[in-house]
Structures are given as structure tokens and as C-alpha cells.
Scaffold this motif. Structure first.
Motif, PDB file in Angstrom:
ATOM      1  N   VAL A 137     -29.654  21.166  90.753  1.00  0.00           N
ATOM      2  CA  VAL A 137     -29.784  21.784  89.286  1.00  0.00           C
ATOM      3  C   VAL A 137     -31.186  21.813  89.094  1.00  0.00           C
ATOM      4  N   CYS A 138     -32.199  20.679  89.203  1.00  0.00           N
ATOM      5  CA  CYS A 138     -33.657  20.627  89.069  1.00  0.00           C
ATOM      6  C   CYS A 138     -34.116  21.774  89.873  1.00  0.00           C
ATOM      7  N   LEU A 139     -33.905  21.804  91.271  1.00  0.00           N
ATOM      8  CA  LEU A 139     -34.318  22.762  92.072  1.00  0.00           C
ATOM      9  C   LEU A 139     -34.209  24.001  91.719  1.00  0.00           C
ATOM     10  N   TYR A 140     -32.968  24.500  91.020  1.00  0.00           N
ATOM     11  CA  TYR A 140     -32.929  26.056  90.778  1.00  0.00           C
ATOM     12  C   TYR A 140     -33.594  26.326  89.551  1.00  0.00           C
ATOM     13  N   GLU A 141     -33.669  25.254  88.642  1.00  0.00           N
ATOM     14  CA  GLU A 141     -34.278  25.398  87.126  1.00  0.00           C
ATOM     15  C   GLU A 141     -35.973  25.649  87.482  1.00  0.00           C
ATOM     16  N   ARG A 142     -36.292  24.711  88.386  1.00  0.00           N
ATOM     17  CA  ARG A 142     -37.905  24.951  88.761  1.00  0.00           C
ATOM     18  C   ARG A 142     -38.270  26.134  89.610  1.00  0.00           C
ATOM     19  N   ASN A 143     -37.310  26.815  90.021  1.00  0.00           N
ATOM     20  CA  ASN A 143     -37.540  28.194  90.600  1.00  0.00           C
ATOM     21  C   ASN A 143     -37.115  29.212  90.032  1.00  0.00           C
ATOM     22  N   GLY A 144     -36.912  29.224  88.821  1.00  0.00           N
ATOM     23  CA  GLY A 144     -36.735  30.486  87.974  1.00  0.00           C
ATOM     24  C   GLY A 144     -35.141  30.900  87.820  1.00  0.00           C
ATOM     25  N   TYR A 145     -34.423  29.919  88.128  1.00  0.00           N
ATOM     26  CA  TYR A 145     -32.971  30.349  87.810  1.00  0.00           C
ATOM     27  C   TYR A 145     -32.642  29.736  86.187  1.00  0.00           C
ATOM     28  N   ILE A 146     -32.106  31.008  85.625  1.00  0.00           N
ATOM     29  CA  ILE A 146     -31.739  30.846  84.144  1.00  0.00           C
ATOM     30  C   ILE A 146     -30.277  30.449  84.187  1.00  0.00           C
ATOM     31  N   PRO A 147     -29.839  29.562  82.918  1.00  0.00           N
ATOM     32  CA  PRO A 147     -28.313  29.190  82.980  1.00  0.00           C
ATOM     33  C   PRO A 147     -27.519  30.649  82.329  1.00  0.00           C
ATOM     34  N   ALA A 148     -26.566  30.765  82.867  1.00  0.00           N
ATOM     35  CA  ALA A 148     -25.516  32.035  82.604  1.00  0.00           C
ATOM     36  C   ALA A 148     -24.368  31.572  82.178  1.00  0.00           C
ATOM     37  N   THR A 149     -23.269  32.331  82.109  1.00  0.00           N
ATOM     38  CA  THR A 149     -22.087  31.905  81.799  1.00  0.00           C
ATOM     39  C   THR A 149     -21.110  32.689  82.884  1.00  0.00           C
ATOM     40  N   GLY A 150     -19.921  31.978  82.822  1.00  0.00           N
ATOM     41  CA  GLY A 150     -18.823  32.517  83.729  1.00  0.00           C
ATOM     42  C   GLY A 150     -18.421  31.904  84.997  1.00  0.00           C
ATOM     43  N   VAL A 151     -18.648  30.680  85.116  1.00  0.00           N
ATOM     44  CA  VAL A 151     -18.242  29.794  86.177  1.00  0.00           C
ATOM     45  C   VAL A 151     -17.027  30.100  86.701  1.00  0.00           C
ATOM     46  N   GLU A 152     -16.793  30.379  88.113  1.00  0.00           N
ATOM     47  CA  GLU A 152     -15.557  31.085  88.434  1.00  0.00           C
ATOM     48  C   GLU A 152     -14.975  29.676  89.678  1.00  0.00           C
TER      49      GLU A 152
END
Length: 168
Positions: A137-152
Motif C-alpha cells: 500500500v505504501c509503495l503504491y501510494e508513494r509512487n502516484g497511485y490514487i485510491p479508487a473504487t470498485g474492488v473486484e
């Protein structure tokens, strides 16, 4: 047909395309990391793509990579095109064994995947993960990934999206 690239290195690690001989080692690696976090290995569900790489990735224009050192697999990462978003792929199966974490390998893998995705002309990356995978989670957030919706995926409770920059 899946893309091929020449293996490249990061310190003592080699990042290379998955090969059929990697099927069992990659599956075992992913199952072990999931178990470490109390998550279940689902070979007929969320993890069926790991045992069917040719169909799940190659036949749909995706790629599955492995990281090895001293002849052992220590990480995996993959992506394939998806209908969600615009001109998008889903980043999948980013796992690194505990003994090789904290060395920049996750960031290296993520950046290599992003470069390959951009080079193939995709403009969005989506990824699902679980909150318990705090380092991811930290890796993605530090690298520009933004929370979204629609977990599948049932074992996931977070979804992220990143729009790739256009090349100059």
C-alpha cells in the motif's frame, strides 16, 4: 502473443519473463507470501492466473515476470489489459519473499512494469490490494497511485489507479 524482453539486473537480481518451468515456483512463492499475511491462496479463484499464465496473460496481451537470484525465484509481477478505465491494464501478482524485502526490489519491479506498460501505449494502471499488505500500500501510494473504487477481488479491500504521463 506476449512481449519478450532481455532479462535485466538490479544488483544480484535478474528480472526476466516467466517461463513454463516457473509455474510451480511462482505459485509456491505467491502462496507463501499470502499465507504470511493470513490471506488464502486461491488456485481456482483469484490466483488461477498464476497457474494459467499462457491463457491469463500471454493470450490477452499481458506479461508475467519473475525476479530471481542465485537460481531461486524471489519475486513476481504481472499485468494484463482490462476493460476498466481507458486504455488500461491491471497490475497483478507483485510479491517479494520476506528475505529480499527492504532492498528497493519492489520499487524496481514497479518502475520496470510501469515502463513496459507505457512503452506498449497503455495510459492507465489499476491495482487491487489488501490493507494488510501495508508495505505494498505504501509503495503504491508513494509512487502516484490514487485510491479508487470498485474492488473486484474478494480478498482485496483497496483499489488504486494511476494515469501515466504522456511521453514528451
Amino acid at each position: 502473443m506476449h512481449q519478450r524482453f532481455d532479462p535485466f539486473t538490479f544488483g544480484p537480481f535478474t528480472l526476466r519473463p516467466w517461463q513454463p518451468r516457473d509455474r510451480e515456483p511462482a505459485a509456491s512463492l505467491i502462496a507463501a507470501v499470502l499465507a504470511e499475511y493470513g490471506l488464502e491462496w486461491e488456485p481456482t479463484g483469484a490466483d488461477q492466473d498464476v497457474v494459467n499464465v499462457e491463457t491469463a496473460y500471454w493470450q490477452r496481451g499481458g506479461e508475467f515476470w519473475v525476479i530471481e537470484t542465485e537460481g531461486n525465484l524471489v519475486g513476481t509481477g504481472a499485468f494484463y489489459p482490462i476493460a476498466r478505465g481507458q486504455n488500461a491494464v491491471e497490475l497483478r501478482k507483485m510479491y517479494i519473499v520476506p528475505s529480499h524485502r527492504g532492498q528497493g526490489l519492489g520499487k524496481f519491479l514497479l518502475q520496470a512494469l510501469e515502463s513496459a506498460i507505457a512503452a506498449q501505449g497503455f495510459t492507465e494502471i489499476w491495482i487491487e490490494t489488501a490493507s494488510v499488505l501495508q508495505a505494498a500500500v505504501c509503495l503504491y501510494e508513494r509512487n502516484g497511485y490514487i485510491p479508487a473504487t470498485g474492488v473486484e477481488t474478494a480478498r482485496c479491500d483497496r483499489v488504486y489507479r494511476k494515469v501515466l504521463s504522456a511521453s514528451p
